[in-house]
Scaffold this active site. Structure first.
Site, PDB file in Angstrom:
ATOM      1  N   TYR A 151       0.868  -1.238   0.075  1.00 44.63           N
ATOM      2  CA  TYR A 151      -0.117  -0.214  -0.127  1.00 44.63           C
ATOM      3  C   TYR A 151       0.839   1.156  -0.038  1.00 44.63           C
ATOM      4  CZ  TYR A 151      -3.618   3.317   1.118  1.00 44.63           C
ATOM      5  OH  TYR A 151      -4.537   4.362   0.801  1.00 44.63           O
ATOM      6  N   THR A 259       3.632   7.219  14.915  1.00 47.07           N
ATOM      7  CA  THR A 259       4.990   7.077  14.872  1.00 47.07           C
ATOM      8  C   THR A 259       5.588   7.729  16.305  1.00 47.07           C
ATOM      9  OG1 THR A 259       7.269   7.877  14.158  1.00 47.07           O
ATOM     10  CG2 THR A 259       5.511   9.608  14.299  1.00 47.07           C
ATOM     11  N   GLN A 281       9.969  14.054  14.557  1.00 47.80           N
ATOM     12  CA  GLN A 281       8.728  13.104  14.790  1.00 47.80           C
ATOM     13  C   GLN A 281       7.427  13.725  15.052  1.00 47.80           C
ATOM     14  OE1 GLN A 281       9.301   9.581  13.687  1.00 47.80           O
ATOM     15  NE2 GLN A 281      11.012  10.674  12.976  1.00 47.80           N
ATOM     16  N   GLU A 348       9.200   2.941  19.040  1.00 47.59           N
ATOM     17  CA  GLU A 348       9.437   2.626  17.633  1.00 47.59           C
ATOM     18  C   GLU A 348      10.952   3.021  17.210  1.00 47.59           C
ATOM     19  OE1 GLU A 348       8.075   4.036  13.088  1.00 47.59           O
ATOM     20  OE2 GLU A 348       7.493   5.098  14.924  1.00 47.59           O
ATOM     21  N   HIS A 349      11.382   4.350  17.700  1.00 53.06           N
ATOM     22  CA  HIS A 349      12.692   4.704  17.551  1.00 53.06           C
ATOM     23  C   HIS A 349      13.246   5.148  18.881  1.00 53.06           C
ATOM     24  CE1 HIS A 349      10.259   6.265  14.050  1.00 53.06           C
ATOM     25  NE2 HIS A 349      11.009   5.329  13.407  1.00 53.06           N
ATOM     26  N   ASP A 382      15.021   7.392   8.314  1.00 46.86           N
ATOM     27  CA  ASP A 382      13.420   7.611   7.519  1.00 46.86           C
ATOM     28  C   ASP A 382      13.958   7.481   5.885  1.00 46.86           C
ATOM     29  OD1 ASP A 382      12.050   7.703   9.538  1.00 46.86           O
ATOM     30  OD2 ASP A 382      12.052  10.031   9.648  1.00 46.86           O
ATOM     31  N   GLU A 436      -2.981 -40.435  22.749  1.00 52.51           N
ATOM     32  CA  GLU A 436      -4.081 -39.149  22.671  1.00 52.51           C
ATOM     33  C   GLU A 436      -5.237 -39.528  22.425  1.00 52.51           C
ATOM     34  OE1 GLU A 436      -1.723 -36.730  20.147  1.00 52.51           O
ATOM     35  OE2 GLU A 436      -0.255 -35.788  21.584  1.00 52.51           O
ATOM     36  N   HIS A 441      -3.956 -42.350  13.499  1.00 56.06           N
ATOM     37  CA  HIS A 441      -2.703 -41.908  13.599  1.00 56.06           C
ATOM     38  C   HIS A 441      -1.593 -43.188  13.562  1.00 56.06           C
ATOM     39  CE1 HIS A 441      -4.214 -37.876  13.465  1.00 56.06           C
ATOM     40  NE2 HIS A 441      -2.745 -37.336  13.623  1.00 56.06           N
TER      41      HIS A 441
END
Length: 451
Positions: A151, A259, A281, A348-349, A382, A436, A441
């Site tokens: 996107y 951000t 920011q 984030e940063h 960035d 089980e 199986h």
């Protein structure tokens, strides 16, 4: 009192105060209101409603209509919400060629340089990534995803860096086909900077489409665009809601929020640069969160003064002022305490403006990216540093990682045992299967053992 000084945009808080604790724990009120104008727009989109339609319901309806209506529904919603007029959903080669002629040469060269930087870093990253292997008849196969959609956030706005930092890791990872969706401008064209960035980054095709309808088109495919295996890229409210609703029908990279930057600084740092990093920011979004952790009240106050001074020169001043007021500076006893608070916040940063940043790095456990020293500002991250700037937000750095080539790879386990290994492993497997209650199986193994 929680605040040492209330005269500045940047709140200065005492460590241990109620307000400082709320800031670190992310207990800041986020305005969930979409506003009366937006609510009216949502309501008008759906005349059959009986009450105000929520953003989530709005997105759900769009997804349903694009799933059933394909390209016609995609175009209808995109033209309606973006006020755009265009004919073809897919961007033509002629429009891409024209984009290269349209943008200034300096911009073109900057995009070329950035693509090369991001590509080189991710090539190195891939060399250190997981490799296919077989050992003792078992192993795994590492393969790139087949078809990926990104996107390309922004409409009229030129955000080529977002395209580069999302697309290049995919190309380096070896994704077979990479397509992009972008909101068109009012004239129906895609912002030329984004088209140039997409072409140079290796995007194979670009389609017109915005918001939830673009993500639905990627998830389910239309007559023109086809479906993808996984969707990447940040976006606004409606993109985020669409990701949440589409997950399971298509792969999703992550859910990205506003951000955030956390700066740890000592008295050796420049308060002017600390202020610049916070404002860089803050100008992104009124819901951005800029935080300063420092070991000096004087440094905090000087930084706050520079924030007040520097914000005056910003084109997005009102946005930056709103974001700064949501954040704050917390005065701590020492840098060890600053690291503890940072790990709790999981930014984030994380910017380290301290005399000996290398001494702190090993103690840092939760953040998207570490920016070490005054020569490594987050803003370089960035654009031209190398790692993707798409990073975990909202505290998700406690478990999530920045976008990388790994996100575009998938691993398939391989089991290729011979008869001797079957005889050695089978009996215990059959015992566990019967324990089980899975008789089928057990019999699947036992019939082989009896051959």
């Amino acid at each position: 009192m929680a605040e040492i000084n209330t005269s500045m945009l940047l709140r200065i808080l005492k460590d241990g105060s109620v307000e400082a604790g709320r800031l670190i724990r992310r207990e800041i009120e986020l305005d969930a209101s979409i506003g009366s104008a937006m609510q009216t727009s949502l309501n008008n989109t759906w005349p059959d409603r009986t009450e105000d339609i929520s953003p989530s319901s709005h997105v759900g309806r769009i997804i349903s209509e694009v799933k059933s209506g394909g390209d016609q529904a995609l175009q209808r919603f995109t033209k309606l919400f973006d006020g755009s007029e265009y004919g073809e959903t897919e961007v033509s080669e002629e429009e891409i060629v024209e984009a290269f002629k349209t943008i200034p040469i300096d911009d073109l060269e900057a995009i070329q340089f950035t693509v090369a930087r991001i590509k080189k870093y991710h090539e190195d990253q891939l060399k250190h990534g997981p490799q296919s292997f077989m050992k003792r008849s078992m192993g795994w196969s590492v393969r790139p995803l087949t078809r990926v959609g990104i996107y390309m956030t922004g409409g009229e706005a030129a955000l080529p860096s977002s395209v580069i930092h999302t697309a290049v890791p995919a190309v380096v990872a070896g994704v077979k086909e990479l397509v992009g969706f972008s909101a068109p401008m009012k004239n129906g064209k895609i912002n030329p900077h984004k088209l140039v960035a997409a072409r140079l980054s290796g995007v194979d095709k670009v389609y017109r489409g915005s918001g939830a309808q673009a993500l639905a088109a990627m998830a389910y495919g239309t007559e023109v665009s086809g479906r993808v295996d996984k969707i990447f890229g940040p976006g606004g409210l409606f993109v985020t809601l669409a990701k949440k609703q589409l997950f399971g029908d298509v792969g999703i990279d992550s859910i990205y929020g506003p951000t955030e930057t956390l700066v740890i600084a000592d008295q050796s740092a420049s308060p002017s640069l600390a202020a610049a990093d916070l404002l860089a920011q803050a100008e992104h979004d009124v819901l951005a969160t800029p935080i300063l952790l420092c070991d000096s009240s004087e440094f905090a106050e000087r930084t706050a003064e520079y924030v007040n001074e520097q914000v005056m020169s910003l084109e997005r001043r009102e946005i930056a002022e709103a974001a700064i007021s949501r954040g704050g500076a917390i005065v701590v006893e020492n840098l060890s305490r600053a690291v503890d608070l940072s790990n709790a916040f999981a930014p984030e940063h994380l910017c380290l403006l301290v005399r000996a940043p290398e001494e702190l790095i090993e103690s840092i456990t939760n953040c998207g990216g570490i920016f070490v020293g005054e020569s490594s500002p987050e803003v370089l991250g960035d654009y031209t540093a190398g790692p993707s700037h798409v990073m975990p937000t909202g505290g998700s750095a406690r478990w999530a990682s920045p976008l990388s080539v790994l996100d575009f790879l998938k691993i398939t386990s391989i089991v290729a045992l011979d008869d001797d290994e079957l005889l050695r492993l089978g009996p215990d497997a059959a015992i566990l299967a019967r324990a089980e209650g899975l008789t089928g199986h057990a019999l699947s193994i036992e019939r082989r053992l009896q051959r």
